[in-house]
Design a protein around this motif. Structure first.
Motif, mmCIF file in Angstrom:
data_model
loop_
_atom_site.group_PDB
_atom_site.id
_atom_site.type_symbol
_atom_site.label_atom_id
_atom_site.label_comp_id
_atom_site.label_asym_id
_atom_site.label_seq_id
_atom_site.Cartn_x
_atom_site.Cartn_y
_atom_site.Cartn_z
ATOM 1 N N ALA A 179 -59.610 -4.769 -19.708
ATOM 2 C CA ALA A 179 -58.580 -3.870 -20.238
ATOM 3 C C ALA A 179 -57.199 -4.480 -20.014
ATOM 4 N N GLY A 180 -56.248 -4.122 -20.885
ATOM 5 C CA GLY A 180 -54.890 -4.642 -20.770
ATOM 6 C C GLY A 180 -53.898 -3.522 -20.532
ATOM 7 N N PHE A 181 -53.175 -3.602 -19.425
ATOM 8 C CA PHE A 181 -52.168 -2.603 -19.081
ATOM 9 C C PHE A 181 -50.798 -3.285 -19.164
ATOM 10 N N THR A 182 -50.072 -3.071 -20.253
ATOM 11 C CA THR A 182 -48.755 -3.685 -20.399
ATOM 12 C C THR A 182 -47.640 -2.793 -19.884
ATOM 13 N N GLY A 183 -47.950 -1.539 -19.605
ATOM 14 C CA GLY A 183 -46.982 -0.637 -19.003
ATOM 15 C C GLY A 183 -47.433 -0.237 -17.615
ATOM 16 N N TYR A 184 -46.750 0.737 -17.057
ATOM 17 C CA TYR A 184 -47.059 1.201 -15.703
ATOM 18 C C TYR A 184 -48.444 1.838 -15.680
ATOM 19 N N ALA A 185 -49.261 1.419 -14.705
ATOM 20 C CA ALA A 185 -50.622 1.946 -14.553
ATOM 21 C C ALA A 185 -50.682 2.772 -13.282
ATOM 22 N N ASP A 186 -50.936 4.060 -13.452
ATOM 23 C CA ASP A 186 -50.903 4.996 -12.327
ATOM 24 C C ASP A 186 -52.326 5.458 -12.008
ATOM 25 N N PHE A 187 -52.867 4.991 -10.894
ATOM 26 C CA PHE A 187 -54.178 5.410 -10.421
ATOM 27 C C PHE A 187 -54.071 6.063 -9.046
ATOM 28 N N ARG A 188 -52.981 6.722 -8.766
ATOM 29 C CA ARG A 188 -52.796 7.355 -7.465
ATOM 30 C C ARG A 188 -53.782 8.511 -7.288
ATOM 31 N N THR A 189 -54.394 8.533 -6.099
ATOM 32 C CA THR A 189 -55.357 9.568 -5.693
ATOM 33 C C THR A 189 -56.510 9.708 -6.694
ATOM 34 N N THR A 190 -56.755 8.673 -7.451
ATOM 35 C CA THR A 190 -57.903 8.685 -8.352
ATOM 36 C C THR A 190 -59.180 8.475 -7.548
ATOM 37 N N VAL A 191 -60.236 9.168 -7.943
ATOM 38 C CA VAL A 191 -61.533 9.048 -7.262
ATOM 39 C C VAL A 191 -62.495 8.308 -8.181
ATOM 40 N N PHE A 192 -62.989 7.161 -7.681
ATOM 41 C CA PHE A 192 -63.947 6.359 -8.434
ATOM 42 C C PHE A 192 -65.315 6.507 -7.784
ATOM 43 N N GLY A 193 -66.238 7.161 -8.471
ATOM 44 C CA GLY A 193 -67.600 7.281 -7.978
ATOM 45 C C GLY A 193 -68.503 6.326 -8.729
ATOM 46 N N GLY A 194 -69.528 5.822 -8.046
ATOM 47 C CA GLY A 194 -70.428 4.890 -8.693
ATOM 48 C C GLY A 194 -69.809 3.512 -8.812
ATOM 49 N N THR A 195 -70.275 2.743 -9.783
ATOM 50 C CA THR A 195 -69.799 1.383 -9.990
ATOM 51 C C THR A 195 -68.454 1.390 -10.704
ATOM 52 N N THR A 196 -67.493 0.660 -10.149
ATOM 53 C CA THR A 196 -66.160 0.567 -10.732
ATOM 54 C C THR A 196 -65.876 -0.887 -11.089
ATOM 55 N N ASN A 197 -65.482 -1.103 -12.337
ATOM 56 C CA ASN A 197 -65.283 -2.468 -12.804
ATOM 57 C C ASN A 197 -63.891 -2.626 -13.403
ATOM 58 N N PHE A 198 -63.069 -3.474 -12.773
ATOM 59 C CA PHE A 198 -61.786 -3.897 -13.321
ATOM 60 C C PHE A 198 -61.789 -5.413 -13.547
ATOM 61 N N GLY A 199 -62.964 -5.997 -13.652
ATOM 62 C CA GLY A 199 -63.056 -7.445 -13.811
ATOM 63 C C GLY A 199 -62.343 -7.932 -15.063
#
Length: 449
Positions: free
Chosen positions: A376-396
């Motif tokens: 994925a491409g984030f060209t602006g501000y990416a806000d993941f504050r207090t986000t809950v990731f359950g299971g497999t998380t992929n930012f590769g």
């Protein structure tokens, strides 16, 4: 060749059974006959046993007693016979009465069924005639006539619940027809300011847009539960499917509406599209759609698959507090910011190769069963504050051009420490690029330098 049955003529079935009932004259005649027989027997006995001695008197008395017994027995037998005949006559009469009543009830039921079938046939013919006439109006080249056809169909669907899905299909087919809308730059101009050569075309396009807006309003007006969801006062059409594949929709709104399945694949939403608080109980397909204006999916509920693959959001897209089962945004593009704050993804969420051009807000979002942001491409501000990731998380292989904030984010399970183990990690930031520096809260994650 003529058969015996043919020579005898048609065979009659269920012919009425005739019973003979004893009349009063017959009964009297039988009684007289019984008495005469008894008297004759008595006389015969007397004549055959008459004598002057005592023994003869005794024999005569015995003969008289025997004759009396015979007469009494014969009378009793006659009485029993008459009682039996009377009982049989009564039973035959009652049986015949029951049969007559049954025949009457059957005949009445048959008449009722024939009458009901006649009413149903008349209603079906009436619905067919109204439907045919309304559809013929939709084929008119004149916009007012087409508007009349739309309202006729709407009235027919309201009065006949069994025809609602069919009529919605017709309205959707009208919206799927190709059209040319007036240019945005000329929408607010009076007709007199447009060149004469284009004036007629402009009017036709305005009229066509009004027809399409009316078709949209007639559909959505009956998909909102409102105050009365059942009963004669209800205008809500339950369990409706929408097929608007490749349709051009102007200012489309399903706000607070309830739909079963909806297909908008390859559709074009012109202007603001409002799906706030809508409920999709079945699959919702927005694949390859284009939103030319803002798109509002705030608090929308997707109970089944939600497909936004290859979708283009030209302006701001709001999914705040939306609820998803399975969501697929792979290869989609958010051109002016995407807001998924407090959204819930109860099953898998796929944002692989998605482009977030002007900010992505996933604050307090909950991914219950895995999230894929690979490439994925984030060209602006990416806000993941207090986000809950359950299971497999992929930012590769994801790219963060601007700042990325994962403060307070939770990864479940906690990622494995840095090792050279060839096993696939459950939280993957392999080859992820942070051009503004790695967020400090991700410093312990695998393959981040």
């Amino acid at each position: 060749m003529t058969t015996d049955s043919a020579r005898r003529g048609p065979v009659e079935h269920d012919a009425p059974v005739r019973y003979t009932v004893l009349s009063v004259k017959v009964i009297i005649a039988w009684a007289v006959l019984i008495v005469a027989v008894g008297g004759a027997v008595t006389a015969w006995l007397l004549m055959g046993h008459t004598d002057r001695d005592t023994e003869a008197d005794r024999l005569k008395l015995d003969a008289i007693r025997t004759a009396g017994s015979i007469v009494v027995g014969t009378g009793g037998a006659a009485a029993l016979l008459l009682a039996a005949r009377r009982q049989r006559s009564t039973e035959i009469a009652l049986r015949q009465k029951d049969r007559d009543q049954a025949d009457t009830a059957l005949a009445f039921a048959l008449r009722e069924r024939v009458a009901a079938d006649t009413r149903d046939d008349a209603a079906a013919r009436r619905i067919t005639d109204l439907y045919t006439k309304a559809v013929e109006l939709l084929g008119s080249p004149h916009a007012p006539v087409r508007l009349g056809g739309l309202y006729a169909l709407e009235r027919l669907a309201q009065d006949n619940p069994g025809q609602r899905q069919t009529i919605v299909n017709v309205l959707c087919a009208c919206l799927r027809m190709p059209c040319e809308l007036p240019d945005d730059t000329s929408d607010d101009l009076p007709v007199e300011q447009i060149e004469d050569t284009y004036r007629a075309t402009y009017r036709e396009r305005l009229q066509e847009r009004e027809v399409r807006l009316t078709a949209q309003r007639l559909i959505t007006a009956h998909l909102c539960p409102g105050e009365h969801t059942d009963g004669p006062l209800s205008t809500f059409w339950r369990d409706i499917d929408l097929d608007l594949t490749a349709a051009t929709l102007v200012g489309f709104s399903l706000r607070r509406c309830a739909v079963r399945t909806a297909v908008f694949r390859s559709a074009t939403f012109v202007g603001y599209a409002d799906f706030a608080s809508a409920a999709f109980s079945g699959d919702a397909d927005f694949g390859a759609t284009t939103f030319t204006g803002g798109a509002n999916f705030g608090a929308t509920r997707f109970a089944a698959d939600a497909d936004f693959e290859w979708t283009t959001f030209t302006e701001y897209a709001n999914f705040e507090a939306a609820t998803f089962a399975t969501a697929d945004f792979e290869w989609s593009t958010f051109g002016d910011g995407a807001d998924f704050e407090s959204a819930q993804f109860t099953h898998s969420a796929n944002f692989g190769s998605t482009t977030f051009t002007d900010g992505a807000d996933f604050e307090r979002t909950h991914f219950h069963d895995g999230a894929n942001f690979g490439a994925a491409g984030f060209t602006g501000y990416a806000d993941f504050r207090t986000t809950v990731f359950g299971g497999t998380t992929n930012f590769g292989a994801a790219t963060f051009t601007a700042n990325a904030d994962f403060h307070g984010a939770e990864f479940c399970p906690i990622p494995a420490p840095r090792t050279d183990s060839p096993t696939d990690p459950q939280v993957d930031f392999h080859s992820t690029t942070f051009e503004r520096g790695i967020p400090p809260e991700l410093a312990d994650y695998t393959d981040l330098d």
